[in-house]
Design a protein around this motif. Structure first.
Motif, PDB file in Angstrom:
ATOM      1  N   VAL A  53       0.835  -1.198   0.000  1.00 32.00           N
ATOM      2  CA  VAL A  53       0.000   0.000   0.000  1.00 32.00           C
ATOM      3  C   VAL A  53       0.871   1.249   0.000  1.00 32.00           C
ATOM      4  N   ASP A  54       0.472   2.232  -0.804  1.00 32.04           N
ATOM      5  CA  ASP A  54       1.167   3.514  -0.856  1.00 32.04           C
ATOM      6  C   ASP A  54       0.678   4.397   0.286  1.00 32.04           C
ATOM      7  N   TYR A  55       1.494   5.375   0.670  1.00 25.87           N
ATOM      8  CA  TYR A  55       1.062   6.281   1.736  1.00 25.87           C
ATOM      9  C   TYR A  55       0.227   7.419   1.185  1.00 25.87           C
ATOM     10  N   MET A  56       0.731   8.142   0.177  1.00 23.25           N
ATOM     11  CA  MET A  56       0.055   9.331  -0.330  1.00 23.25           C
ATOM     12  C   MET A  56      -1.049   8.925  -1.306  1.00 23.25           C
ATOM     13  N   MET A  57      -2.292   8.881  -0.794  1.00 23.13           N
ATOM     14  CA  MET A  57      -3.457   8.553  -1.622  1.00 23.13           C
ATOM     15  C   MET A  57      -4.632   9.421  -1.193  1.00 23.13           C
ATOM     16  N   PRO A  58      -5.487   9.822  -2.133  1.00 19.77           N
ATOM     17  CA  PRO A  58      -6.682  10.596  -1.773  1.00 19.77           C
ATOM     18  C   PRO A  58      -7.706   9.701  -1.063  1.00 19.77           C
ATOM     19  N   VAL A  80       2.153  -6.442   5.696  1.00 24.03           N
ATOM     20  CA  VAL A  80       1.812  -5.213   4.971  1.00 24.03           C
ATOM     21  C   VAL A  80       3.101  -4.471   4.651  1.00 24.03           C
ATOM     22  N   LEU A  81       3.323  -4.206   3.369  1.00 22.62           N
ATOM     23  CA  LEU A  81       4.489  -3.475   2.888  1.00 22.62           C
ATOM     24  C   LEU A  81       4.025  -2.088   2.461  1.00 22.62           C
ATOM     25  N   MET A  82       4.569  -1.049   3.084  1.00 21.58           N
ATOM     26  CA  MET A  82       4.127   0.317   2.806  1.00 21.58           C
ATOM     27  C   MET A  82       5.173   1.065   1.990  1.00 21.58           C
ATOM     28  N   ALA A 115      13.223  -8.576  -3.408  1.00 23.04           N
ATOM     29  CA  ALA A 115      13.827  -9.224  -2.240  1.00 23.04           C
ATOM     30  C   ALA A 115      12.929  -9.077  -1.009  1.00 23.04           C
ATOM     31  N   ARG A 116      12.420  -7.842  -0.803  1.00 20.41           N
ATOM     32  CA  ARG A 116      11.573  -7.620   0.372  1.00 20.41           C
ATOM     33  C   ARG A 116      10.251  -8.383   0.251  1.00 20.41           C
ATOM     34  N   VAL A 117       9.677  -8.376  -0.953  1.00 20.68           N
ATOM     35  CA  VAL A 117       8.427  -9.119  -1.161  1.00 20.68           C
ATOM     36  C   VAL A 117       8.645 -10.606  -0.903  1.00 20.68           C
ATOM     37  N   LYS A 118       9.755 -11.139  -1.428  1.00 23.44           N
ATOM     38  CA  LYS A 118      10.053 -12.560  -1.213  1.00 23.44           C
ATOM     39  C   LYS A 118      10.186 -12.882   0.272  1.00 23.44           C
ATOM     40  N   ASN A 119      10.913 -12.048   0.999  1.00 29.29           N
ATOM     41  CA  ASN A 119      11.108 -12.288   2.433  1.00 29.29           C
ATOM     42  C   ASN A 119       9.785 -12.231   3.200  1.00 29.29           C
ATOM     43  N   MET A 120       8.955 -11.261   2.856  1.00 27.07           N
ATOM     44  CA  MET A 120       7.693 -11.117   3.571  1.00 27.07           C
ATOM     45  C   MET A 120       6.725 -12.241   3.248  1.00 27.07           C
ATOM     46  N   LEU A 121       6.738 -12.705   2.012  1.00 28.67           N
ATOM     47  CA  LEU A 121       5.882 -13.834   1.645  1.00 28.67           C
ATOM     48  C   LEU A 121       6.318 -15.096   2.384  1.00 28.67           C
TER      49      LEU A 121
END
Length: 353
Positions: A53-58, A80-82, A115-121
């Motif tokens: 999820v991105d931080y800056m969203m309307p 959750v990866l921000m 790499a981060r996605v792989k680790n979190m999965l």
């Protein structure tokens, strides 16, 4: 294994980039939302292995998204990866408090992203394995506990039937009085666990009769004073047989065996206890035992009619029997008759209890 990943970002170019990177990983399926509110609904209702999820969203920024997501039952541990900017350190602190698992900073590096996605999965998968293992162990413990309780129930009934072989009472008597006892306990508003405990323990109330000689136990006529004094010892014998067990059911059975011949006015035995000094299970069992004994045929007597037995029970309230237990018993008269009809003397006690 194929992982499901949710991407929520209002920038279409980022959605395309992240989808392409996940596809390159070879074991990921993605769902993308440019609208944060719609993405949150999907995150709350669908089962994903990772949320990006991105931080800056309307409408809904990333921190609020994570806050509402973590408040959803079953979403407490989903990774959750921000996505944040380099200079948004305070935002990252707030996101950590809200429940973010990890961060990526813009501009996103492709190698770091994968790499981060792989680790979190992998982290999420390990958590699921542990959760599944814990659930499996809990189910196995439940099954084992159930089997132990079933064996304990059978042991209780077989112990109770041991007295039956020397006593003219039938196996169905112990079952009927146990169900009458449970009925009274429920009517008194006792907890379900206590009602079930009474149902299981009540059949042992006369186990001490195994220690009474046949000349007394099977005597067709009235007992002499000396014989009656010997007969009264069966309550103590029953207590001695069952006391000291680690089983709560047997402990309860011991207390009932000892106290079910106590009388509300203090004239009972063996302790001459009076009123509420008599344990409640014993007061309940006394009503159930007397009623079934009166309405059952024995070698030394005919069965009383329901009307005659009911009049006797009601007249004994306050002297022999606890008035509240008597009132509760008759307030459920339809259920009493159903129990009496259901458990007949030619049925097997182990099966019907």
């Amino acid at each position: 294994m194929t992982y499901k990943v949710l991407i929520v970002d209002d920038a279409e170019i980022n959605l395309v980039l992240f989808e392409a990177l996940l596809k390159r990983m070879g074991n990921c399926e993605s769902a993308s939302f440019s609208n944060a509110v719609a993405g949150l609904v999907s995150a709350q209702t669908e089962d994903y292995d990772l949320v990006i999820v991105d931080y800056m969203m309307p409408e809904l920024n990333g921190v609020d998204f994570i806050t509402q997501f973590r408040q959803t039952p079953g979403r407490e541990d989903m990774p959750v990866l921000m996505i944040t900017a380099n200079d948004q350190k305070q935002v990252r602190y707030r996101a950590l408090d809200a429940g973010a698992t990890d961060f990526l900073t813009k501009p996103v590096d492709k190698i770091e992203f994968m790499a981060r996605v792989k680790n979190m999965l992998q982290l999420g998968a390990s958590r699921k394995v542990l959760a599944d293992r814990a659930a499996w162990l809990a189910e196995e413990v439940r099954k084992a506990t159930y089997q132990i309780k079933e064996r304990e129930r059978e042991t209780v009934i077989r112990l109770s039937k041991a007295a039956e072989y020397r006593d003219p009472e039938t196996g169905s008597h112990i079952v009927r009085m146990a169900h009458y006892s449970e009925l009274i306990a429920r009517g008194l508003g006792m907890p379900r666990e206590e009602c079930e405990l009474l149902l299981e323990a009540a059949p042992m109330h006369d186990i001490g009769k195994v220690g009474i000689t046949d000349s007394i136990l099977l005597k067709p006529g009235r007992l002499t004073p000396e014989e009656f004094e010997a007969m009264k010892l069966h309550s103590v014998y029953g207590y001695d047989i069952l006391k000291g067990s680690s089983s709560r059911v047997l402990q309860t059975g011991a207390a009932i065996a000892l106290g079910h011949h106590e009388k509300f006015d203090g004239s009972g035995y063996p302790g001459g206890l009076k009123g509420e000094a008599i344990p409640i299970f014993s007061r309940i069992a006394a009503v159930a035992d007397v009623f079934d004994a009166l309405t059952s045929e024995r070698p030394y007597k005919k069965a009383w009619s329901l009307e005659r037995a009911s009049e006797h029970i009601k007249a004994s309230a306050g002297s022999h029997l606890d008035p509240q237990c008597v009132t509760t018993f008759f307030s459920q008269w339809e259920s009493v008759c159903q129990i009496r009809q259901r458990f007949q003397d030619d049925e097997d006690a182990i099966t019907i209890l």
